[in-house]
Write a protein that holds these residues in place. Structure first.
Motif, mmCIF file in Angstrom:
data_model
loop_
_atom_site.group_PDB
_atom_site.id
_atom_site.type_symbol
_atom_site.label_atom_id
_atom_site.label_comp_id
_atom_site.label_asym_id
_atom_site.label_seq_id
_atom_site.Cartn_x
_atom_site.Cartn_y
_atom_site.Cartn_z
ATOM 1 N N LEU A 134 18.220 7.816 55.597
ATOM 2 C CA LEU A 134 18.249 9.049 56.384
ATOM 3 C C LEU A 134 16.929 9.801 56.206
ATOM 4 O O LEU A 134 16.301 10.227 57.184
ATOM 5 C CB LEU A 134 19.446 9.881 55.910
ATOM 6 C CG LEU A 134 19.739 11.168 56.657
ATOM 7 C CD1 LEU A 134 19.969 10.917 58.136
ATOM 8 C CD2 LEU A 134 20.972 11.862 56.046
ATOM 9 N N LEU A 135 16.509 9.936 54.972
ATOM 10 C CA LEU A 135 15.290 10.684 54.658
ATOM 11 C C LEU A 135 14.044 10.030 55.231
ATOM 12 O O LEU A 135 13.250 10.669 55.934
ATOM 13 C CB LEU A 135 15.155 10.787 53.138
ATOM 14 C CG LEU A 135 13.863 11.403 52.607
ATOM 15 C CD1 LEU A 135 13.775 12.869 53.001
ATOM 16 C CD2 LEU A 135 13.781 11.240 51.088
ATOM 17 N N PHE A 136 13.855 8.738 54.964
ATOM 18 C CA PHE A 136 12.619 8.056 55.367
ATOM 19 C C PHE A 136 12.474 8.013 56.886
ATOM 20 O O PHE A 136 11.355 7.951 57.384
ATOM 21 C CB PHE A 136 12.592 6.617 54.826
ATOM 22 C CG PHE A 136 12.147 6.480 53.384
ATOM 23 C CD1 PHE A 136 12.850 7.078 52.354
ATOM 24 C CD2 PHE A 136 11.027 5.735 53.055
ATOM 25 C CE1 PHE A 136 12.452 6.930 51.019
ATOM 26 C CE2 PHE A 136 10.607 5.579 51.731
ATOM 27 C CZ PHE A 136 11.324 6.178 50.712
ATOM 28 N N THR A 137 13.583 7.989 57.614
ATOM 29 C CA THR A 137 13.462 7.836 59.062
ATOM 30 C C THR A 137 13.485 9.153 59.824
ATOM 31 O O THR A 137 13.202 9.157 61.020
ATOM 32 C CB THR A 137 14.567 6.917 59.637
ATOM 33 O OG1 THR A 137 15.827 7.500 59.322
ATOM 34 C CG2 THR A 137 14.494 5.524 59.067
ATOM 35 N N THR A 138 13.823 10.257 59.163
ATOM 36 C CA THR A 138 13.902 11.509 59.929
ATOM 37 C C THR A 138 12.927 12.581 59.460
ATOM 38 O O THR A 138 12.674 13.531 60.195
ATOM 39 C CB THR A 138 15.339 12.105 59.918
ATOM 40 O OG1 THR A 138 15.695 12.460 58.570
ATOM 41 C CG2 THR A 138 16.343 11.123 60.487
ATOM 42 N N LEU A 139 12.393 12.457 58.253
ATOM 43 C CA LEU A 139 11.409 13.432 57.784
ATOM 44 C C LEU A 139 10.177 13.340 58.672
ATOM 45 O O LEU A 139 9.664 12.243 58.908
ATOM 46 C CB LEU A 139 11.030 13.129 56.331
ATOM 47 C CG LEU A 139 10.108 14.143 55.645
ATOM 48 C CD1 LEU A 139 10.836 15.454 55.411
ATOM 49 C CD2 LEU A 139 9.600 13.594 54.312
ATOM 50 N N GLY A 140 9.720 14.469 59.160
ATOM 51 C CA GLY A 140 8.570 14.444 60.061
ATOM 52 C C GLY A 140 7.363 15.113 59.430
ATOM 53 O O GLY A 140 7.459 15.712 58.355
ATOM 54 N N PRO A 141 6.207 15.014 60.102
ATOM 55 C CA PRO A 141 5.000 15.620 59.530
ATOM 56 C C PRO A 141 5.020 17.142 59.539
ATOM 57 O O PRO A 141 4.207 17.760 58.863
ATOM 58 C CB PRO A 141 3.866 15.077 60.409
ATOM 59 C CG PRO A 141 4.514 14.462 61.586
ATOM 60 C CD PRO A 141 5.947 14.239 61.305
ATOM 61 N N THR A 142 5.936 17.752 60.292
ATOM 62 C CA THR A 142 5.949 19.218 60.340
ATOM 63 C C THR A 142 7.133 19.820 59.581
ATOM 64 O O THR A 142 7.320 21.035 59.582
ATOM 65 C CB THR A 142 5.997 19.725 61.800
ATOM 66 O OG1 THR A 142 7.215 19.256 62.410
ATOM 67 C CG2 THR A 142 4.804 19.221 62.613
ATOM 68 N N THR A 143 7.926 18.984 58.927
ATOM 69 C CA THR A 143 9.079 19.486 58.171
ATOM 70 C C THR A 143 8.608 20.213 56.907
ATOM 71 O O THR A 143 7.857 19.648 56.119
ATOM 72 C CB THR A 143 9.988 18.318 57.729
ATOM 73 O OG1 THR A 143 10.244 17.470 58.841
ATOM 74 C CG2 THR A 143 11.292 18.832 57.149
ATOM 75 N N SER A 144 9.061 21.444 56.697
ATOM 76 C CA SER A 144 8.723 22.183 55.473
ATOM 77 C C SER A 144 9.786 22.017 54.394
ATOM 78 O O SER A 144 9.477 21.945 53.214
ATOM 79 C CB SER A 144 8.569 23.674 55.777
ATOM 80 O OG SER A 144 7.376 23.918 56.490
ATOM 81 N N TRP A 145 11.036 22.006 54.808
ATOM 82 C CA TRP A 145 12.137 21.971 53.854
ATOM 83 C C TRP A 145 13.157 20.901 54.246
ATOM 84 O O TRP A 145 13.420 20.706 55.431
ATOM 85 C CB TRP A 145 12.884 23.317 53.845
ATOM 86 C CG TRP A 145 12.041 24.488 53.479
ATOM 87 C CD1 TRP A 145 11.313 25.274 54.340
ATOM 88 C CD2 TRP A 145 11.834 25.029 52.172
ATOM 89 N NE1 TRP A 145 10.660 26.260 53.634
ATOM 90 C CE2 TRP A 145 10.976 26.140 52.298
ATOM 91 C CE3 TRP A 145 12.306 24.686 50.888
ATOM 92 C CZ2 TRP A 145 10.566 26.905 51.204
ATOM 93 C CZ3 TRP A 145 11.896 25.461 49.805
ATOM 94 C CH2 TRP A 145 11.042 26.544 49.960
#
Ligand SMILES: Nc1nc2c(ncn2[C@@H]2O[C@H](COP(=O)(O)OP(=O)(O)O)[C@@H](O)[C@H]2O)c(=O)[nH]1
Ligand SMILES: Nc1nc2c(ncn2[C@@H]2O[C@H](COP(=O)(O)OP(=O)(O)O)[C@@H](O)[C@H]2O)c(=O)[nH]1
Ligand SMILES: [Mn+2]
Ligand SMILES: [Mn+2]
Lengths: 306, 306
Positions: A134-145
């Motif tokens: 879930l984390l590796f595929t949805t974390l984006g370059p603009t996510t802060s938290w």
């Protein structure tokens, strides 16, 4: 088809992705991540009530490939469709739903079954892999938290993101309790639920030192007393509601993480990592990356009571 | 603005994301990841010549916040713009460029400086974090393969993706060599460059057992002989070009990884992990997740010669 629009070229300046004490004011993006095996309406209703600007929030779910997962998927789908067609102010920036490709190692997911000590290692390893996917595929370059929120957390304050972010901690967990009916008192009461938020103990360290390389320490089992200090046991309604303690292990029921902690590489080990696994291993790995975990013993969220 | 289009709800079935021996035929998506401190035209020219369908390839770069990084960024930008405006067939599906937010621990990046043993730990830790940032923020739910390719790999076969994927390995590395002018022979020749692809040795294990918890083993330093079997030393032009060996440590110069390996949580430890760091630690972590690494001693790619 030479006339087609050129494909996207995206530029991101990572130092613009701040993680401040006042995230809403700074328009910091939050990714709420939920591994979801069962759908609870109360979870959803509270999620929708979150007061952080919804256009800064993305939701992502990972759902197991089981019969139960199918039912949860259908229920989630109905709610998501309704919400995202509704008033703009309530809509989230985006919703991603992943269906797992692996069979769940334990089909039966009632509490007694999943908490059996002999089932814990494979179950926690499977949970770790689900969280990582879930984390590796949805974390984006603009996510802060990244706000980890289990699907069976059915009660929490609508200001939880701001409340937790205000501590400026790399990783911060509220205390996870459960409502139940006390037969003796003939009244509803509350009791501790999540034992994965803890401060390490000499006993636990000695136990770990004697273990085989693949063995893991588990918390909350009488067979394996660790004498760790459990945040679950530190709740004191008479004390300062803002009290913060430093933790060595965390749970994932509700957990706010600065996205940079994950970007530096902190994930959920699906193997024995210093004899810890999943969320507890995550806290240890973050520590190895010089990122510390904290807990709020007097800030409660509530787990569903089966 | 209640009439706005509902935000996206995206559904992904992870078991549709295959990783097969014939990835192009199965339309499997490849993410090429490059940490880039210096831009070499030969790297770019070979990248554009890759014969895997470009509409299945996404590129992503992470560039340090240094003067050198600025120059590399400008050069990359020029080439990307030109390519993505050009003929459709050559265009990649998308290009993402991340600018790092951390200062590079070593400003001077000439080969002698960066290979000094006392500089290695902080340098490798910084590289690990850069790789993780790039990976965590660009890996998507539909990515089948991650192809790690350093920016100073200036020569490789255009069929490299298919060639490596055909082995059906979780992780697979070609052999990284370097062209140089042999003063004695008065002719160009080749020599081994990347020593991070290795098979473990009893000596290395003994060294590791005696180390402090934060210490790391490094390969290719006379001060610290490990007696590991280096793939760099196994190249034999007379032998079977398809020979495959099992590896315990890998380099990142060119490395094809099934995306599920990363999704399960395998990343580049920026801390001592079994006394290994970065790409070597990655191979060990993948191993802990029951994913194995392989190398092709007789399949060469070439590193730039400064
Ligand atoms: N994707 C996925 N989610 C799961 C799986 N098993 C449990 N969950 C979810 O993960 C979270 C934690 O699991 P749970 O069984 O409640 O853990 P416990 O409360 O610690 O016993 C909950 O939100 C579950 O709905 C699984 O196999 N796959
Ligand atoms: N983003 C980023 N890339 C870097 C940095 N330092 C080196 N690189 C790139 O990372 C790759 C490997 O680094 P390099 O110095 O060539 O390693 P070596 O060949 O093993 O000495 C190359 O593509 C470099 O251009 C850095 O600080 N940040
Ligand atoms: Mn639960
Ligand atoms: Mn290099």
């Amino acid at each position: 088809n030479e006339a087609q629009k050129p494909p996207p070229v995206m530029h991101y300046y990572m130092n613009n992705v701040t993680q401040s004490r006042t995230p809403a004011e700074n328009e910091e993006k939050v990714l709420i991540l939920t591994p979801l095996a069962r759908f609870y309406q109360e979870y959803w209703d509270n999620l929708v009530k979150i007061q952080y600007p919804h256009d800064l929030i993305s939701l992502a779910f990972i759902i197991p490939k089981t019969k139960e997962g199918n039912a949860a998927y259908a229920a989630l789908q109905t709610q998501v469709t309704k919400l995202q067609k509704g008033p703009n102010k309530k809509r989230f920036a985006s919703v991603t739903i992943l269906r797992q490709d692996t069979e769940s190692p334990l089909q039966s997911q009632n509490e007694a079954e999943r908490h059996k000590i002999e089932n814990q290692k494979s179950r926690r390893a499977a949970m770790a892999k689900a969280r990582n996917s879930l984390l590796f595929t949805t974390l984006g370059p603009t996510t802060s938290w990244v706000f980890w929120l289990d699907a069976d957390i059915v009660e929490f304050p609508p200001t939880i993101i701001q409340d937790l972010a205000a501590y400026d901690a790399d990783i911060i967990a509220p205390n996870c309790y459960q409502r139940y009916y006390d037969d003796k008192k003939k009244a509803m009461d509350i009791r501790p639920y999540d034992f994965n938020n803890w401060i390490d103990s000499p006993t636990a360290k000695e136990l770990a030192a004697k273990m085989g390389k693949d063995d893991i320490l588990l918390e909350g089992y009488a067979e394996m007393p660790t004498y760790r200090s459990l945040m679950a046991m530190m709740y004191d309604p008479a004390a300062d509601p803002g009290t913060k303690v430093k933790l060595d292990g965390v749970g994932g029921a509700a957990l706010l993480v600065k996205a940079d902690v994950h970007r530096d590489g902190a994930m959920f080990p699906a193997f024995s990592f210093y004899h810890l696994i999943e969320t507890e291993g995550f806290a240890k790995m973050a520590h190895r990356l010089n990122r510390e975990s904290y807990g709020l013993p007097n800030y409660l969220v509530y787990h569903y009571n089966e």
